[in-house]
Design a protein around this motif. Sequence first.
Motif, mmCIF file in Angstrom:
data_model
loop_
_atom_site.group_PDB
_atom_site.id
_atom_site.type_symbol
_atom_site.label_atom_id
_atom_site.label_comp_id
_atom_site.label_asym_id
_atom_site.label_seq_id
_atom_site.Cartn_x
_atom_site.Cartn_y
_atom_site.Cartn_z
ATOM 1 N N PHE A 77 3.857 7.022 3.130
ATOM 2 C CA PHE A 77 5.003 6.115 3.278
ATOM 3 C C PHE A 77 4.629 4.704 2.835
ATOM 4 O O PHE A 77 5.387 4.043 2.108
ATOM 5 C CB PHE A 77 5.463 6.106 4.730
ATOM 6 C CG PHE A 77 6.644 5.213 4.985
ATOM 7 C CD1 PHE A 77 7.930 5.638 4.679
ATOM 8 C CD2 PHE A 77 6.469 3.936 5.519
ATOM 9 C CE1 PHE A 77 9.012 4.806 4.910
ATOM 10 C CE2 PHE A 77 7.554 3.104 5.752
ATOM 11 C CZ PHE A 77 8.829 3.547 5.446
ATOM 12 N N HIS A 78 3.446 4.249 3.253
ATOM 13 C CA HIS A 78 3.020 2.900 2.879
ATOM 14 C C HIS A 78 2.698 2.817 1.392
ATOM 15 O O HIS A 78 2.957 1.797 0.742
ATOM 16 C CB HIS A 78 1.796 2.481 3.698
ATOM 17 C CG HIS A 78 2.099 2.265 5.152
ATOM 18 N ND1 HIS A 78 3.016 1.331 5.592
ATOM 19 C CD2 HIS A 78 1.623 2.876 6.279
ATOM 20 C CE1 HIS A 78 3.089 1.363 6.916
ATOM 21 N NE2 HIS A 78 2.253 2.298 7.359
ATOM 22 N N LYS A 138 3.934 4.855 -0.875
ATOM 23 C CA LYS A 138 5.032 5.439 -1.643
ATOM 24 C C LYS A 138 4.520 6.554 -2.564
ATOM 25 O O LYS A 138 4.784 6.567 -3.775
ATOM 26 C CB LYS A 138 5.757 4.369 -2.455
ATOM 27 C CG LYS A 138 6.483 3.337 -1.591
ATOM 28 C CD LYS A 138 7.206 2.304 -2.434
ATOM 29 C CE LYS A 138 8.089 1.409 -1.586
ATOM 30 N NZ LYS A 138 7.415 0.810 -0.418
ATOM 31 N N SER A 139 3.775 7.486 -1.958
ATOM 32 C CA SER A 139 3.152 8.559 -2.745
ATOM 33 C C SER A 139 3.429 9.923 -2.114
ATOM 34 O O SER A 139 2.514 10.726 -1.941
ATOM 35 C CB SER A 139 1.635 8.331 -2.849
ATOM 36 O OG SER A 139 1.053 8.259 -1.549
#
Length: 542
Positions: A289-290, A292-293
């Motif tokens: 999430f942090h 974006k993967s």
Amino acid sequence: MTLTEFWPQCLLQLKQSLPSQQYQMWIAPLTVGEENGNWVIFARNTFTFNHIRERFWPSVESARQAILPDGNTPLILKIGQGQSLQAATQAVPLSVVASPAPAAVTAPATAVTESPPAAKPETDVATPEVAPKTRATPKRTESAQDIIAKRLRHSQSKSDSSPADNGESSNIKAAKAEKPEAAAPATASDSAYENNKKSRYTETNLNPEHTFAALVQGKGNRLAHAAALSIAENPGNSMYNPFFVYGSTGLGKTHLVQAIGNQLFATDAKVKIRYIHADEFIRGIMNAFHAKSFDAMRQQYQQVDLLIMDDVQFIAGKDRTMEEFFYVYNHLIDEKKQVILTCDTLPTHIDGMDDRLKSRFSWGLSLELEPPELEMRVAILQKKAELAQVKLEDEAAFFIAKHIRSNVRELEGAFKRVVAQSRFASRPIDVGLATEALQDILAVNHKPMTLEHIQNTVAKFYGITISDMVGKKRTRTLARPRQMAMTLAKELTPLSLPAIGSGFGGRDHTTVMHAVKSISKLRKDDAETTKAYETLMMILRD
């Protein structure tokens, strides 16, 4: 019929009628002998003697009656050591047993071969003194293939032991001289392969100690163990995919599912296996999430051949985590890759879990692990002692198993304490040392049965809190455990019905009566309630 003929037949009947673990632990080690015309069964110590007499002697007498219905030789159980015999491979017909065997023993060899009924039991039980006389068939002659194979082996051994005598050519000697240099690249290749294999195994996250060889079978895990072996041999089979193992904490769920991975990796080191705890998957979602993967994170799990997730219930209530696992799960199932999950309850009972996942978790095979019975706990202790290379006396093993009943993890913890005490004090592991090492646990276990203890045990079993149990809510998920606890309290404590009702939030005695009647009726009609009742009773009373 002699004792050496009777006892193998008796062992065969007992082996067929008793559970395998009980037979191997109690019956197989018994020895036999004769004293003053009596047949004597010897137990190795007082503890075994008492256990055999109380639990298995009626089975021995029944087997004896089936084999020798008209026998009048007394059968006695004593403490001592006699002759050890193996179980017969097949039963002897009653008509053969009834034949006059003693005449066959004392008669010449020619007379014995003329009497097939007397010869058969002697051959079946392989009695040393009698068997040679009973066989009229000629000695087996060697075939041409046997002779050639023997000569080849003999020739090979001569060639290896004395090359000079065989006229070894200079070319052969030169080839042998060059052999070490030729072997060097192969050795380097093997080393690279082993390093690569170790690297691949590290990526699996498996524990090398969690194997089928180290896993003890018992009534509580026999079906799950059989299913696990089938999966290790044929992963991805739709009948077992997913394989959902559930049960209370400390019953060996992690060991069982990791044993599948270790067995599969031992068979094919190229297979891609990944074992994770649900917490690791949740952390991966947070990192994705942090960064974006999500695609990369999803791809990491979709490429494996076997995915094992422990404690899947922890992803419940986390929407994005459940969504991502839904995609991973669907991909693996569609590609016929194996998925194995562990949980503390059935898929349909996981609170907060996405309904789509609940449904999919139930597609394959769901099996429960139950608390180990006494014999299984003893076998676990003996296996641990064998792996730790320490001597554990039988009486000490039974003493520990009798007092540590809740789960395998606590049993292993108790064993480690006893071993540590033994090493610090330089003393053998006997009942006295086990009592000293576990005195605080024994003090707790020897407390009289109380209402509070029953409530705690039932609440833990059903995954609810004590406040829920004694509270005013009357939903089915709370009412059923409350009724079960009331019923167990009535059966296991001397408390009156009003006293039991008072302990459940001040309820009336008629409520307790209704609970007892409800559970009694459900035990007749509902298999799940019956199983829960028996399991709780075993935990509380074993």
